[in-house]
Design an enzyme around this catalytic site. Sequence first.
Site, PDB file in Angstrom:
ATOM      1  CG  ASP A 263      -2.233   0.720   0.978  1.00  0.00           C
ATOM      2  OD1 ASP A 263      -2.254   1.624   0.131  1.00  0.00           O
ATOM      3  OD2 ASP A 263      -3.234   0.406   1.647  1.00  0.00           O
ATOM      4  CD  GLU A 465      -6.792   5.956   3.459  1.00  0.00           C
ATOM      5  OE1 GLU A 465      -6.050   5.064   3.903  1.00  0.00           O
ATOM      6  OE2 GLU A 465      -6.680   6.404   2.302  1.00  0.00           O
TER       7      GLU A 465
END
Length: 810
Positions: A263, A465
């Site tokens: 990521d 997020e």
Amino acid sequence: MTVEEKLGQMIQPDLWELTPEDVRAYRLGSGLNGAGRWPGEDRRAGATEWAAVLDGFWQAAEEAYRDRGFRIPFMWATDAVHGHNNVHGATIFPHNIGLGAAGEPGLVRRIGAATAREVAATGMDWTFAPTVATPRDRRWGRHYEGYSEDPEIVHAYADEMVRGLQGDADELRTDTRVLSCVKHWVGDGGTFEGEDRGYTRCDEDLLRNVHAMGFISGIRAGAQSVMVSYSAWGDEGRLHGSHYLITDVLKERMGFDGIVIGDWDAHAYVEGCSDGDAGNAIRAGIDVLMISTKVKWQAVHGAALNEIRSGAIPMSRIDDAVLRVLRVKARAGLWEKPRPLARSLAGHGTVLGHPEHRALAREAVRKSLVLLKNDDRVLPLPRTSRVLVAGSAAEALSKQSGGFTVSWQGDDIDLKDFPSGSTLAMAVGEAVGADRCKVDPYLEHTDPAAFDVVVVAMGEDAYAEMLGSIKPWRSLSYAKLKPGYAKDLETLRRLRRAGAVVVTVMFGGRPLYVTEEINLSDAFVAAWLPGPDASGIADVLFQDAGGGPGHDFQGRLSFGWPATRTSFTTNRIPPHIPHYEAPEGEVLPTGRDAPLFPYGYGLTLAESHEDGLKNLGELPLDAEPRLPEALLDDITAIPIALRGDTTYEFRTAAEDYDPRPLRMDGPTSSPFLEAEPIDHLGRGDGLSLSFKGIQTFVYAQTRDGGFRDLRGYVASGGRLTFQVRVFEAPTGPFHLTCHDDYPQQPALDISARLAALPYGEWAEVVVPLSELVGIGVEFDHVDVPFQIWTEGRARLDISTVRLSVDVPAM
């Protein structure tokens, strides 16, 4: 291939940190764009502009291998997570939480295929979707990216989305399909207290049977990439550094032979790694590193090259990674596909937002809505109704669409981004006619009695997020989360007092405690995050043109709905784990934590509630938390002293500077603040402060990091007071607040009060705590009971800072 060429296939820079020359010089294998990244920083860039930019990178890779006797095609990845959501004019579908409520895996396959066509229209090859987490805590900021709390639903949906995006092996080689990526491996939906990038506390059976089910089905369906989670698990620590879970389990035991991608800069979280060194992540099994800036990716490239040459990274590990990249490129037919501009769909603006795709999105919206209440069968509404549309989300496209929509947080979008979109107010007006519809979000100019029904649109502000996570001590009560949300509750209360018929539509990325809001509504619809076109909502709220029921509600809760402010977890016990026990920190939903509406609940227009046609009626409210009695006993004044022998310590912080304590035995000097202790009442109880024009905070914080519940002070008419002597009035806003979530709490500008004080003379500033409550400050969990900050210049002394309440005379 040379070592340098192999490393080039393992580095994936961001669009804004990459040039064609970089691709030629480093022989890079791929690039990406996330939300908020557009060609030339133009958020209105269309299919042609995107394809042209990517064509340049593709051509640079061809030139890089011109003298090598072989070629390795370049590929481009994007975050198309609910449609091609970064690109102007693309079709936006409901976020995963809504699709999970629709209960129709086949719908997801069709959405995947439509999304693939739109991604292909911009010349891209790969999307980082679907997210196949199984969220277990409503506080998690990525909650809406999960289909369900039930791993069986996640298992079914992951399979269908992968097949929709990629097709079968032959279809994947065409230029109308794209590579998929199941993410994030593994367990990020189970982090303790819903912390983003946190720690998942469970045994391996639970990790496999709950959190890995989407990966099992997605890989079986042919997913060619897996993205690793930021989070940590067990003794393995950060997942990006877990050789066991990446290599032993995913690659060897599960037989995954595609790309394992990291990521965004997540390698830096791994012990022994940094922004510029990903050695331990590479050794653990990461094949491609997603890296944000040129400084970082060039540093990672150089560090890895040195470690390969020294033997610290085995060449076998590099060869494994590059073989996987080349294998996936071959399976995607990249050696046969022409340059991006020459592909069959590339640059075709008509593919983005194609009418068939938009009709599919509208269908998905209809099917995702969950009807929680429909007393007296208020719905469906006649199209002849006179409708008032109210609430904070009535005209807020961002609340409908959520994060990862054009930009990262999705909080800055409007109809200029989606000219064919519609707010809920617009969709209602289209359904009943503009002459029968009025919009007044907070009832400032309208008498509700003039209307047959009021549609109240409420919802969370857009987030993604980390910025969407709810702190562990926060309430899940919608009206408590933000000051603006409380206005929706007050609007509903006013409508109840006025006797209005109310239909409430709630947008948001998770179920929240809204029992009072439900009680104040005749009908209540959970709409999740449907996207920038609310037409599908109106399809279900209103009768058809002939007065019939039109479309019915299909959605069912894929997550239990909380009955209390503190029912955070959604631990549906998987039937294939008969002896499941909650891991440390989790509480099973029984008793007080049992859901208000259980998993699978949802009404249709043709039915009412479980016992015949009985109305839902008044639901029991969760009582406000009881205040500690001791807090209200014998309080006259509790000083927040400035001396070093107290439970509080004064600190300062500023832009790009870490917090530091203020010295109590001498001056503290910094580029942003000069501070020195002074005697006011002869007790060393003051500070002289000189702010230098850089955003600077001065605050008193508990030494042990503990928090205090100060709501008793609020309930008892408490106030925050301090003595101040002003020598230079603030040149800009000067803020005061209490904090339990530095630096997110709202603050009160007291610059005018300070400027009005006599020069150089001590005076008292008194701020009722109710004034801070009025701007949204919360007092249930305070570790900083006093904070001042400014971006301007100011010179003043402060002393005798106190929280106090009056105690009635006996």
